[in-house]
Design a protein around this motif. Structure first.
Motif, short mmCIF file in Angstrom:
data_model
loop_
_atom_site.label_atom_id
_atom_site.label_comp_id
_atom_site.label_asym_id
_atom_site.label_seq_id
_atom_site.Cartn_x
_atom_site.Cartn_y
_atom_site.Cartn_z
N TRP A 214 -2.89 -6.87 -5.13
CA TRP A 214 -1.64 -6.15 -5.35
C TRP A 214 -0.99 -6.58 -6.66
O TRP A 214 -0.36 -5.77 -7.36
CB TRP A 214 -0.66 -6.40 -4.20
CG TRP A 214 -0.28 -7.83 -4.02
CD1 TRP A 214 -0.88 -8.75 -3.22
CD2 TRP A 214 0.77 -8.54 -4.70
NE1 TRP A 214 -0.28 -9.99 -3.35
CE2 TRP A 214 0.74 -9.89 -4.25
CE3 TRP A 214 1.74 -8.16 -5.64
CZ2 TRP A 214 1.64 -10.86 -4.70
CZ3 TRP A 214 2.63 -9.13 -6.09
CH2 TRP A 214 2.58 -10.45 -5.63
N GLY A 278 6.19 -2.62 -1.02
CA GLY A 278 5.38 -2.43 -2.22
C GLY A 278 5.32 -0.98 -2.65
O GLY A 278 5.43 -0.68 -3.85
N SER A 389 -3.38 -3.89 -0.40
CA SER A 389 -2.37 -4.94 -0.32
C SER A 389 -1.09 -4.59 -1.07
O SER A 389 -0.08 -5.30 -0.93
CB SER A 389 -2.93 -6.26 -0.87
OG SER A 389 -3.40 -6.10 -2.19
N SER A 390 -1.10 -3.48 -1.85
CA SER A 390 0.11 -3.08 -2.57
C SER A 390 1.18 -2.56 -1.63
O SER A 390 2.36 -2.54 -1.99
CB SER A 390 -0.23 -2.00 -3.60
OG SER A 390 -1.04 -2.53 -4.63
N ARG A 391 0.78 -2.15 -0.45
CA ARG A 391 1.77 -1.57 0.48
C ARG A 391 2.90 -2.54 0.80
O ARG A 391 4.06 -2.15 0.88
CB ARG A 391 1.06 -1.13 1.77
CG ARG A 391 1.98 -0.50 2.80
CD ARG A 391 1.17 0.02 3.97
NE ARG A 391 2.02 0.67 4.95
CZ ARG A 391 1.56 1.32 6.03
NH1 ARG A 391 0.26 1.39 6.24
NH2 ARG A 391 2.40 1.86 6.88
N LEU A 393 2.94 -5.76 -0.86
CA LEU A 393 2.87 -6.82 -1.87
C LEU A 393 2.43 -8.13 -1.23
O LEU A 393 3.00 -9.19 -1.46
CB LEU A 393 4.22 -6.98 -2.57
CG LEU A 393 4.76 -5.76 -3.32
CD1 LEU A 393 6.10 -6.07 -3.96
CD2 LEU A 393 3.79 -5.25 -4.36
#
Length: 401
Positions: A214, A278, A389-391, A393
């Motif tokens: 992320w 995120g 994993s950006s959802r 952070l």
């Protein structure tokens, strides 16, 4: 059932208040140099070419010092790194104020080094002195103070310039750097690891960054936005203001609207904890696309002002959770190095965008360049959001910031 006690405000933490004061002073002093030197150009005590040389020299010093400062802040006392950064800036500022051009350029390199070395140390110190549950509020308080300062500082500086020389104004920034040197609190000591060569320790920080997909995705989106979105504002807005509307008022209104929007964004994100933080942060970053988009068509100036308010809100919806997540997720002993990578890439590639925008406008026209900038500002955060994993952070299950 008893009611749980209210959380203590981060503003009641003396260590954070000292860090907040030092960070704000550093940001205002960093902003002040190009503005004050710009006044010197207006007064014809400095040429435009000399201004460009000094600012380029400062940027060179900044970019060299950021990774070195990150390594040293993880290796030694973080407060000590900030102290010596402030000392470098105090010593070099008078040479810029009163030296000839060669001496000014050399001093600007040293000043840039001082400005760059303290950035990762500040990020790591925040994690050291602020509890995890309060870091988002702390980061929002810092950015709010900086935005307020830079919003009112131009008017105050211009007023002072009527009674003080530009050299005197530059010397005045030494007071800010003195605050930077003396105010920061003592952070945690991260010991127990073997020291290696500087470049190997920096590469170790890079390996830590790679553990967080992320972070890499968000950094790529931020870099693209800084290189194209901010560059389009810096180059295209003055052209649009002059050629389409025949007044500098649109330029001034747009930049003021951006600062006001950032203030609003900092106030919102200080309290707001969206479930998919995120995605919300990246959506905020994508609002940068409205800046070049608003300049594409002959719209009423109010549309441009509204777009720049949205851009300001969006950048803080990204910045504050981004810093908070980095402080939460990255190993404490490697936090300064990972933060230095953030500053090195996002700041380092921004001048590339500035250098490319003007010749691109000459070659392809303003409309084509604005279309590309707007499209990339929308697409880059969207692409980053596709990284799982950006959802949140985080590479693990969601945690409260």
């Amino acid at each position: 059932m008893t009611t749980p006690p209210a959380k203590r405000s981060v503003l009641r933490n003396p260590a954070f208040l000292r860090l907040w004061l030092a960070t704000t002073a550093s940001s205002v002093a960093t902003w002040a140099l190009p503005f004050i030197l710009g006044l010197a150009v207006l007064e014809r005590t400095l040429t435009a070419s000399a201004l460009g040389i000094v600012l380029a020299a400062r940027m060179a010093g900044f970019l060299v010092a950021v990774p070195v400062g990150g390594v040293l802040a993880d290796r030694y006392s973080r407060r000590g790194i900030v102290f010596w950064s402030g000392v470098l800036s105090i010593v070099s500022t008078p040479l810029i104020a009163y030296g000839g051009l060669p001496l000014m350029a050399c001093a600007a390199v040293v000043l840039g080094a001082g400005q760059g070395a303290c950035r990762p140390a500040f990020q790591a110190l925040t994690a050291d002195v602020v509890d995890a549950s309060q870091r988002q509020q702390a980061n929002a308080a810092m950015t709010f103070a900086v935005r307020v300062s830079t919003l009112i500082a131009p008017g105050v500086t211009a007023l002072l310039a009527s009674v003080v020389t530009t050299s005197g104004l530059l010397l005045g920034t030494c007071v800010l750097w003195l605050i930077v040197a003396l105010c920061p609190p003592r952070g945690a000591r991260h010991v127990g690891r073997e020291r290696d060569k500087l470049h190997r320790e920096f590469l170790d920080g890079l390996r830590e960054a790679r553990r967080h997909p992320w972070f890499l995705a968000g950094l790529a989106a931020l870099t693209m936005t800084a290189a194209l979105g901010q560059s389009s504002i810096a180059i295209a807005l003055p052209l649009v203001s002059r050629d389409r509307y025949g007044t500098e008022a649109v330029l001034a209104a747009g930049m003021t609207a951006y600062s006001i929007g950032a203030l609003l964004g900092a106030l919102v994100v200080a309290r707001w904890r969206p479930r998919n933080q995120g995605w919300v942060a990246l959506a905020g970053l994508s609002l940068f696309g409205f800046a070049p988009l608003s300049m594409l068509f002959p719209v009423h100036p109010a549309v441009i002002v509204a777009a720049f308010v949205a851009v300001g809100i969006g950048i803080e919806l990204f910045n504050v959770p981004w810093f908070t997540a980095t402080q939460r997720e990255v190993a404490p002993g490697k936090l300064a190095r990972v933060s230095s990578l953030d500053f090195l890439v996002s700041y380092g590639l921004a001048p590339v965008g500035l250098a490319a925008i003007a010749p691109s406008i000459d070659a392809f026209g303003l409309t084509a360049v604005l279309v590309v900038c707007a499209a990339m500002c929308f697409l880059a955060p969207a692409a980053a959001a596709l990284v799982p994993s950006s959802r949140h952070l985080s590479v693990t299950t969601p945690r409260s910031a």
